[in-house]
Design an enzyme around this catalytic site. Structure first.
Site, PDB file in Angstrom:
ATOM      1  N   ALA A 158      -2.556  36.368  16.915  1.00 23.70           N
ATOM      2  CA  ALA A 158      -3.627  35.661  16.220  1.00 23.70           C
ATOM      3  C   ALA A 158      -3.153  34.275  15.759  1.00 23.70           C
ATOM      4  CB  ALA A 158      -4.147  36.514  15.058  1.00 23.70           C
ATOM      5  N   CYS A 159      -3.323  33.968  14.483  1.00 22.21           N
ATOM      6  CA  CYS A 159      -3.024  32.637  13.951  1.00 22.21           C
ATOM      7  C   CYS A 159      -1.568  32.235  14.096  1.00 22.21           C
ATOM      8  CB  CYS A 159      -3.401  32.576  12.477  1.00 22.21           C
ATOM      9  SG  CYS A 159      -5.156  32.830  12.229  1.00 22.21           S
ATOM     10  N   SER A 160      -0.667  33.207  14.286  1.00 25.14           N
ATOM     11  CA  SER A 160       0.751  32.873  14.422  1.00 25.14           C
ATOM     12  C   SER A 160       1.225  33.017  15.866  1.00 25.14           C
ATOM     13  CB  SER A 160       1.591  33.752  13.499  1.00 25.14           C
ATOM     14  OG  SER A 160       1.347  33.412  12.146  1.00 25.14           O
TER      15      SER A 160
END
Lengths: 378, 378
Positions: A158-160
């Site tokens: 996801a975001c990372s």
């Protein structure tokens, strides 16, 4: 121990975009259609009328003014409110697949900056929120298209996604299983969104980024960002969710269920995640005998302007300048795992040998990835 | 350099199964229904009649006699021919999610064998063909359920999911970013299958496996399999495909399109992949000054009995004994990335210090993962 260096980065920007004005016009038209259709129930108090969105609300909440999309036409169609399928949705020629187009261009730019040919690379880490193809994987398909060697695999964070991908590449090089890696984050997020949700319809954009990580003693070029130290952390939160998955096949009747697509409790995320991020970056810098003020730049996750400024201010103890913590939110929106790499790609040419920076992602999961780098020139 | 050791493994077997007899009965009934429904077109020569499957064909082609499923009832329903959704399909309590149930039990068994508590673990690599949940990830959700520390992420590598996961764990430990890892391969494959396809309806089963990888100097127990050397390789092939992905949302009219689900050109795979596998394992052993005859055991990918015996025979120069290359195909079928770990889990208790073996996966991608191990006892 073996050192690793980021020697190139690349960015692919989709050809379609939507301004806040365009997005709000479509959303508000959808609201009108819905409220008209359900006028009787709303009148009777059995159903709540939908509320308009507004450009002022979006800009205040996020700092976002526009974002790019693989397809904007379906999103901006008040009768549809999801992207249209296009010639990149299901396609035999995989170089034309939507997510692959992003990956190829970003990868080629990253290789060019690093002065590498595809055959120099022996690892592809395709690290994105979600994949357009599973078998064969996006990574192996990209490997074949580019002509890289060794092995290639998909991973999701996801975001990372980008920072976790960088740390995986670093680890494979340090373990001796690879020498030069291409890390690709192609965030094709629009099909996972709920464009009927006033709280989130404006947040995300599609984009592709890539980086090259090389073993320092084998660098082909003469400059890059040495990966001084990397730190990853995860801790479960259901405040950012997108539950949709392959089991949807078993329940086709749920295909439009808003439960399955992106949802966020923005205030809870702000309150819970930011202290974790600030704590982790602070610890990480301290471990490396650094203070935030020793950094020339923080390429932070691009979630929204308030989170970015809050984090940078807390770490520095004062307001950051744009050069210290650049944002790309205005133009790109939140681009999931790609955000900090867009910032890095656009703002790294002014580094001098010995100057340091930090790449930091934070978001869904929760996940935090923090990579301290130092510019080197040989 | 830091050494890593596999100190535990675990296996979860789903409660439902289907024998060849049951599967063939459902398939043949489906054939009857189809042929009856399209009798006129078939009669007119506009459509080809479907052909029966048979137990003899399945057993000869694959060596498989049964397989386990999260849900067998939908697969065995001639009017449905895909798994039914059940209480593990969409569920708020994530400990009850189908793929998570597999992961939890396999993980707990692996931790038990290694003598570890959840808080000893600082990395989860959730490595499977496909994930039942993307945001938050399966790995982070499992981390929260078990109570492990550090970080956790998802990665996908189809038939080589477990070996690629092991190599990732090994690399993160060698780079110093982790000390003890849990590698989980929960193969919930049945929703991706085409049970109307005579050539493939019998191949796969659902299963969960897990392994523990520890830094050797920090091992809590006194025995395990040292990871002597790992080698990964990928090379694109479209002979094994499952194209279905999240862009399906954009084209709901295609939900039953056979193009999207598992397809295999079995003969081409046999002809192309086996020489690659035998070459790679041969090279890998030679690099480590080993011959196949130096190995006590080869825990090979469990694709089908003919591939397994062919590979083992080529490497040894003679027919392998069951102890040298055990198979679990009869009972479990092909379990994607989990196969070699099921074989490892069931057949590793008889090792003495210094004895060596090889874990090897091969399949979709194409992908090959080869891990040479040596049993150590302190």
């Amino acid at each position: 121990m073996t050192q690793t260096v980021i020697t190139g980065s690349g960015l692919y920007t989709p050809p379609n975009s939507a301004t806040n004005e365009e997005l709000v016009a479509a959303f508000n038209k959808h609201v009108d259609l819905y409220n008209q259709k359900h006028a009787a129930e709303i009148e009777a108090g059995d159903l709540e009328a939908l509320q308009y969105s507004s450009e002022a609300f979006i800009e205040k909440a996020s700092g976002i003014k526009s974002r790019y999309f693989v397809d904007a036409s379906g999103i901006l169609d008040p009768e549809r409110m999801i992207p249209n399928a296009n010639e990149g949705t299901w396609v035999e020629d995989k170089t034309k697949m939507s997510q692959m187009i992003m990956a190829i261009e970003a990868s080629e730019k990253a290789m060019e900056e690093a002065g590498l040919q595809p055959e120099d690379i022996d690892l592809i880490v395709f690290s994105s929120t979600i994949m357009q193809q599973h078998v064969p994987s996006m990574a192996i398909t990209l490997q074949s298209i580019l002509g890289t060697k060794g092995f290639a695999y998909d991973t999701q964070m996801a975001c990372s996604s980008a920072t976790f991908g960088l740390a995986q590449a670093e680890s494979f090089i340090k373990s001796g299983m690879a020498k030069r890696a291409l890390v690709v984050t192609a965030e094709y997020l629009s099909p996972l969104m709920n464009y009927k949700d006033r709280d989130s319809h404006f947040i995300f954009g599609d984009v592709g980024v890539a980086t090259i990580v090389e073993r320092e003693d084998l660098m082909k070029g003469n400059k890059g960002f040495r990966m001084v130290s990397s730190r990853l952390h995860t801790e479960l939160s259901e405040n950012i969710t997108a539950y949709w998955s392959f089991v949807s096949r078993l329940t086709p009747e749920k295909i439009d269920d808003s439960y399955l697509y992106f949802k966020q409790e923005g205030r809870k995320v702000f309150k819970e995640l930011l202290p974790m991020v600030i704590g982790l970056i602070g610890d990480h810098l301290e471990e490396n005998d650094l203070a935030a003020s020793d950094l020339k730049r923080m390429w932070l996750h691009q979630a929204n302007i308030n989170m970015n400024l809050f984090a940078a201010k807390k770490l520095l103890g004062r307001d950051p300048s744009f050069e210290e913590a650049p944002t790309v939110l205005e133009e790109y929106g939140n681009t999931g795992g790609a955000g900090c790499i867009i910032a890095f790609d656009k703002y790294h040419d002014d580094f001098k040998a010995g100057e340091k920076g930090i790449l930091c992602s934070f978001g869904a999961g929760y996940s935090i990835g923090s990579v301290v780098v130092e510019y080197i020139k040989k």
